[in-house]
Enzyme design. Structure first.
Site, short mmCIF file in Angstrom:
data_model
loop_
_atom_site.label_atom_id
_atom_site.label_comp_id
_atom_site.label_asym_id
_atom_site.label_seq_id
_atom_site.Cartn_x
_atom_site.Cartn_y
_atom_site.Cartn_z
N ASN A 123 73.80 45.98 50.89
CA ASN A 123 73.84 47.13 51.86
C ASN A 123 72.57 47.91 51.78
OD1 ASN A 123 76.24 47.15 53.36
ND2 ASN A 123 77.58 48.14 51.82
N PHE A 375 81.36 43.57 47.37
CA PHE A 375 80.05 43.56 46.63
C PHE A 375 78.92 44.16 47.31
CE2 PHE A 375 82.68 39.56 46.01
CZ PHE A 375 83.53 39.93 45.28
N CYS A 376 79.21 45.23 48.36
CA CYS A 376 78.08 45.87 48.96
C CYS A 376 77.33 44.85 49.92
CB CYS A 376 77.21 46.65 47.93
SG CYS A 376 77.87 47.88 47.22
N ASN A 377 77.75 43.84 50.23
CA ASN A 377 77.27 42.76 50.97
C ASN A 377 78.04 42.30 52.39
OD1 ASN A 377 75.93 40.39 52.04
ND2 ASN A 377 75.21 39.75 49.97
#
Length: 467
Positions: A123, A375-377
């Site tokens: 992100n 996972f911020c993806n």
């Protein structure tokens, strides 16, 4: 299944990571954070106890000592990554995300710029698009194939204005390692190149001697666990000089005239280090890099690769009594061009996804640290889960700001699409006994009735590590 024995790493674990076995803890979240060697903490405490350090922005003895430590750390970072000091500089930041924000806010995007980035990005890289779009740049996402690799590796031509290409050396979602040669193709296409190396460098050698990357972000706690709060932007001097800072702060300027409304930024790294650098923590960077060197980055890579091969064997061998697979893997099923990060979901005997939070809680009860979520993806997650763009947008628009939850999002989709996963990641201190414990937990979880997961977890928590 082969038994992995590495006496050197077993001795290292006993000496530097004894707290893991003393507490019966299986730590499998190295992509989230590395673990610190105990000697690094002890040595740093002794150093601080016997050293007087002050704010580097002065010529006093305490300040001069701190300045020397910071400059030594810059040199050591460049040396570790094979970067020529005549070509590269190191900007110390709070973390990799802060390094990326520096690029986003200062990159000279224009109306004819292009920001091309892999769908598989953290992100903090995706967020740069907010700056690019605000300045009228075109944003292009490079899709992933079914193994979550960059599809075809084709880089579109750069725009007429300064253009930026960004991708991760290793996915923090799937562990896929995207080709470093993409940097060469992107430069040939007219881009400045931003390489997110945060998930890659803890277990892989990164050599910047060819000067292919204009900007590289790293976070030191992911490499050697201590300290948190220090990352770096490693940047080519020429590329850093073309950035346009939108403000100035203490430590970044040669002069400021309030009455004349003018200022002049410093040249190089210090123009981007706002305020007082975290000099006490930066003092731990040089010993941390020395520790990694003493173990050997290539040896760490081989150690983690062997463990990853066994982890993948464990996961792919799990089946329910009816013969159906118990795990769905996202990304490569072997160790070719991948790191020690594996994303997966459990499936029940009917093939339905078991909510990752259920697995995460059961693992925690068994003394195992995993990570659940996206996972911020989000790009890699959308590709892995096969989410429809239209349906995803519809559901996101139905959730007002402050009300978003993964459970609510899943309910809106009304399908078997997963909206989160389990991530297992291996690192320097991992060993075969960790995988024994994990395997015992996974087999018990697979055999259990999903309505009595807590009972299965309680039973597994009594499994002792093999000697």
């Amino acid at each position: 299944m082969p038994v992995i024995q590495d006496e050197r790493f077993d001795l290292l674990r006993a000496r530097e990571y004894s707290r893991l076995d003393r507490e019966g803890h299986v730590y499998l979240d190295y992509t989230g954070s590395g673990l610190y060697a105990e000697s690094l903490v002890r040595d740093q405490a002794v150093f601080l106890e016997h050293t007087v350090l002050g704010n580097p922005h002065s010529e006093s003895p305490a300040s001069a000592r701190a300045t020397a430590i910071v400059e030594t750390a810059r040199h050591d970072v460049l040396d570790f990554f094979g970067a020529d000091p005549a070509e590269y500089v190191v900007v110390f930041t709070a973390n990799a995300s802060a390094a990326l924000k520096l690029i986003g806010e200062a990159y000279p995007f224009g109306g004819r710029s292009r920001f091309a980035l892999a769908q598989d990005n953290h992100n903090s890289v995706q967020g740069i698009r907010a700056y690019a779009e605000r300045r009228g740049a075109e944003v292009v996402n490079l899709p992933l194939d079914r193994d979550l690799r960059l599809d075809g590796g084709e880089v579109p031509p750069a725009g007429e204005d300064p253009s930026l290409f960004a991708y991760p050396a290793q996915s923090n979602f799937s562990g896929v390692q995207h080709p470093l040669d993409l940097m060469r193709g992107a430069r040939a296409a007219g881009y400045d190149v931003l390489l997110d190396a945060a998930a890659y460098v803890p277990t892989n050698r990164l050599d910047l001697s060819e000067g292919l990357a204009d900007f590289v972000c790293v976070s030191f706690y992911k490499m050697f666990g201590f300290p948190t709060g220090v990352g770096a932007l490693v940047a080519r001097r020429e590329a850093l000089g073309r950035l346009e800072r939108p403000w100035f702060a203490g430590g970044t300027v040669e002069f400021v005239s309030v009455q004349n409304h003018i200022h002049q930024l410093r040249i190089g790294a210090e123009a981007f280090e706002d305020g007082t650098p975290n000099f006490l923590s930066i003092a731990s960077v040089t010993p941390g890099l020395a520790f990694v060197r003493s173990v050997g980055i290539d040896e760490i890579h081989d150690h983690v690769a062997q463990l990853t091969a066994r982890l993948l064997e464990i996961l792919t061998s799990l089946h329910h009594a009816n013969g159906r697979p118990a795990v769905e893997l996202y990304g490569p099923r072997d160790v070719s061009r991948r790191g020690g990060t594996v994303a997966l979901n459990f499936l029940d005997p009917d093939g339905h996804v078991v909510r990752y939070a259920v697995v995460e809680r059961a693992a925690a009860a068994a003394g195992i640290s995993l990570r659940g979520g996206c996972f911020c993806n989000p790009g890699a997650a959308e590709a892995a889960f096969g989410m429809s763009a239209d349906e995803t947008l519809r559901c996101l628009h139905m959730m007002p700001r402050g009300s978003f939850t993964l459970d609510g999002f899943a309910a809106c989709l009304m399908s078997e699409v997963a909206v989160g996963a389990i991530r297992i990641s291996l690192g320097l201190a991992s060993n075969a006994r960790d995988l024994d414990r994990l395997q015992a937990f996974l087999e018990a979880f697979t055999a259990s009735d999903q309505a009595s997961v807590s009972t299965a977890a309680a039973g597994v928590s009594k499994v002792a590590p093999r000697s």
